[in-house]
Every structure is written in C-alpha cells, then in structure tokens.
Enzyme design. Structure first.
Site, short mmCIF file in Angstrom:
data_model
loop_
_atom_site.label_atom_id
_atom_site.label_comp_id
_atom_site.label_asym_id
_atom_site.label_seq_id
_atom_site.Cartn_x
_atom_site.Cartn_y
_atom_site.Cartn_z
N LEU A 14 5.03 1.34 4.64
CA LEU A 14 5.54 -0.01 4.35
C LEU A 14 6.60 -0.02 3.24
O LEU A 14 6.94 -1.06 2.70
CB LEU A 14 4.39 -0.97 4.01
CG LEU A 14 3.33 -1.14 5.12
CD1 LEU A 14 2.32 -2.22 4.73
CD2 LEU A 14 3.95 -1.50 6.47
N GLY A 15 7.09 1.15 2.89
CA GLY A 15 8.25 1.21 1.99
C GLY A 15 7.92 1.06 0.52
O GLY A 15 8.79 0.67 -0.27
N SER A 16 6.69 1.40 0.13
CA SER A 16 6.28 1.22 -1.26
C SER A 16 7.23 1.91 -2.25
O SER A 16 7.66 1.29 -3.24
CB SER A 16 4.85 1.75 -1.40
OG SER A 16 4.62 2.24 -2.66
N ALA A 29 10.43 2.89 -2.03
CA ALA A 29 11.78 2.30 -2.13
C ALA A 29 11.71 0.93 -2.81
O ALA A 29 12.61 0.57 -3.59
CB ALA A 29 12.41 2.18 -0.74
N ALA A 30 10.65 0.18 -2.55
CA ALA A 30 10.53 -1.16 -3.16
C ALA A 30 10.32 -1.05 -4.67
O ALA A 30 10.90 -1.82 -5.45
CB ALA A 30 9.39 -1.94 -2.50
N ASP A 51 14.86 2.54 5.02
CA ASP A 51 13.90 1.86 4.13
C ASP A 51 14.63 1.12 3.02
O ASP A 51 14.46 -0.09 2.83
CB ASP A 51 12.95 2.87 3.48
CG ASP A 51 11.84 3.32 4.41
OD1 ASP A 51 12.01 3.19 5.63
OD2 ASP A 51 10.81 3.82 3.91
N PRO A 110 0.83 -1.21 0.00
CA PRO A 110 0.00 0.00 0.00
C PRO A 110 0.87 1.27 0.00
O PRO A 110 1.92 1.29 0.64
CB PRO A 110 -0.80 -0.10 1.30
CG PRO A 110 -0.61 -1.47 1.82
CD PRO A 110 0.61 -2.06 1.17
O1 PMV Z 1 8.75 5.37 5.09
P1 PMV Z 1 8.17 5.23 6.45
O2 PMV Z 1 6.87 5.91 6.63
O3 PMV Z 1 8.25 3.85 6.97
O4 PMV Z 1 9.11 6.08 7.44
C1 PMV Z 1 10.47 5.91 7.49
C2 PMV Z 1 10.96 6.15 8.84
C3 PMV Z 1 11.30 7.57 9.25
O5 PMV Z 1 12.22 7.40 10.32
C4 PMV Z 1 10.08 8.30 9.75
C5 PMV Z 1 11.94 8.35 8.14
C6 PMV Z 1 13.30 7.85 7.72
O6 PMV Z 1 13.75 8.26 6.65
O7 PMV Z 1 13.96 7.10 8.44
#
Ligand code: PMV
Length: 312
Positions: free
Chosen positions: A103-105, A107-108, A149, A98
């Site tokens: 949940l890293g959408s 970057a994935a 991430d 999602p």
């Molecule tokens: O991408 P998310 O929503 O899982 O957030 C990443 C974690 C944070 O620490 C809030 C941001 C980061 O870049 O580490």
C-alpha cells in the site's frame, strides 16, 4: 512554527511487475490511510520521531548523509535539494498505512517527511521535485522501483503510469468503488521483484509473454476506466490476477480472498502490489460492497478498507 503535512497510501489497480519492465500500469491513491508528519520548530537539532515504524528517534548531525536509513536519506536528499542547512525542530511521523503490504507505506512516509522538512524551513518544494526525491529514496532502499508508487502518492491522483513517459493522470467518468483486503502476510516488494527478474532470466519466453499480456490488460483498462465501464474493468482485473498467479506471485491466502470476493458478487478481484502476501483489491458495485466485505472477513482478511475514485 507548528503544523502537519501528509501523504496517502496507494493501491495498484493493474499492471504491477510489468511496469518495472517499461509497460503501463494503473494505480489509485488511498486518501483515507495516510502517513502524517507533525512538525514543530524548537531549539534542538532536527529530530525525527517515528514510533509507528518501530524505530528509535533519530537526530540530525551535520555529517548525516544519504545512508542505509530511508528517513535519514530522505532528510539528507531534501535538504540537499533545497540547498539549506538542517532546521532546528522535531518531526513526528505517524502512519496508518500497513508496512510491507503493497500500500505504499515507504513512499508515503518519505513524501510526508519531505513536506515537513520544507515546511520547517519555510521553503517551497513542488510536487514534481518531491516526486523525484522520493523516487531516489525508493531506488536506494527498494531495488529497481518503477516509480509508480511515488508518483501516485505525491500527486494523490489515479495515474496511468509508464516509465519514461509523461505522467498521465486519470479522471474516471463514473465513480468506482473498491475494497482492499489484507491477507495479513507481510511481503517485501524487493523480493518479489527479484523473483520475477529471475524468471525473466530463466524462462524468458514464457515470462515476457505474461508481462506482455499484463501490458495489454492495462491498456484496455485505461479505456474502460475512462468510459466508466465497470464490468469490463472487473474482467480485466481478474484476468490480471491470473497472469500474476502464473508469475508465481499469488499465495493460498490471496487466492482465497480473490475467490471469496468474486463469489460474493465483486466485478473483479486481484492481488495488488508486489504480491506473495499483502492485499487484494476488488471492484464492487456499491450495493454489493457490504456483502463482499463480509465475505472477505469470513475468508480471513485481517482488515478490509474501502476506497473510491472518479465520478466528480
Ligand atoms: O510497493 P508495492 O508492493 O505496491 O509494489 C509496487 C509495484 C511493483 O510493480 C511490484 C514494483 C514497482 O516498483 O513498480
């Protein structure tokens, strides 16, 4: 040449936000939700189709460069790194992760695209190089990411991550079971990171103290993870939720899900990722997992995902 490559989602177990300020944090991959890139060599200019991401097909032209579009940026950076021209062919990206839910959408999808481009070009792209490229795209499009991430997603392993330090991959001795419950409220990490930055400026003593407390929890959690101490890990997760709440990152929906998980027998629960929406993560004993899942659904979770790490 046809084929398929992918990258998983991820969940932050402890330490989000503090990790942006150089403190340690722990994250796990979510292999069952993935961004998949199918690639097919043909005679047309490189085309990227990503219907799940609600965007029209995008076609490469030789003037394409790092741009305001994350997929175009990833394609341009990957080709630049490989030192080759764009291949002909089509890449279709599908993602079950999602969007805007922690949940890293993003970057994935970048990682899967980088792998597909390398495969179409029959080039070797190491995970270390891919990680650096995905991080570049995260920086262009998400403000000041810590790098947790992309590292978790590209290497697909639980990590104890600290900016500027060598990656420390974790192998928990005992199996740990988690549930991720989606509040259904989308939230942009960029905005929650900016809100914490504003608190650091406006209330430095209080905010830095909370960030230090989060760092202590992440350090203690590494020891619990490595020792397989589920009870202690659960307590640390719940304490971490309290810190994130005090930073203004929780919401009524997230607090309701955390409370429901705890009342149904979870060992610990907290928001996961940027906060202000997105998911919570709960640590559960296998025997309690279905009761906790039911409680989360009754408390309004839009979807509940099971994940586990460790135990060989
Ligand atoms: O991408 P998310 O929503 O899982 O957030 C990443 C974690 C944070 O620490 C809030 C941001 C980061 O870049 O580490």
């Amino acid at each position: 040449m046809n084929g398929s490559v992918s990258a998983p989602g991820k969940a932050i177990l402890l330490g989000e936000h503090a990790v942006v300020y150089g403190k340690p944090a722990i994250a796990i991959p979510l292999p069952q939700v993935r961004a998949v890139a199918d690639f097919r060599l043909n005679e047309t200019a490189l085309t990227i189709v990503a219907a799940d991401l609600q965007r029209p097909p995008w076609q490469w032209d030789d003037s394409a460069t790092v741009s305001s579009d994350p997929l175009a940026s990833m394609a341009a950076l990957t080709l630049q790194h490989l030192g080759i021209c764009a291949p002909k062919g089509e890449i279709t990206i599908r993602s079950a992760i999602p969007i805007a839910s922690g949940l890293g959408s993003g970057a994935a999808v970048s990682a899967a695209l980088g792998r597909a481009i390398a495969a179409l070009c029959r080039a070797t792209l190491s995970n270390a190089a891919l990680n650096a490229l995905v991080f570049e795209v995260e920086k262009l499009h998400h403000g000041s990411p810590s790098g947790i991430d992309n590292t978790t997603i590209v290497f697909e392993q639980p990590v104890y991550f600290q900016r500027g330090q060598p990656n420390h991959r974790i192998s928990p001795t005992r199996r740990l079971d988690f549930l991720l419950a989606d509040s259904g409220v989308p939230a942009l990490t960029r905005e929650s990171v900016a809100a914490v930055r504003q608190s650091v400026r406006e209330e430095p003593a209080r905010t830095n103290c909370l960030l230090d407390q989060i760092a202590s929890v992440a350090v203690a959690a590494l020891a619990s993870l490595e020792a397989g101490d589920r009870m202690r890990l659960g307590e640390l997760m719940t304490a971490n939720h309290g810190h994130l709440r005090e930073l203004g990152l929780s919401t009524l929906e997230l607090d309701t899900l955390v409370k429901a998980a705890m009342q149904a027998g979870a060992l610990g629960a907290k928001l996961s990722g940027g906060g202000r929406g997105g998911n919570i993560i709960a640590l559960v004993e296998p025997a309690e997992a279905s009761a906790v899942k039911r409680a989360l659904q009754l408390a309004g979770a839009k979807r509940v995902l099971a994940a586990s790490v460790g135990g060989g």
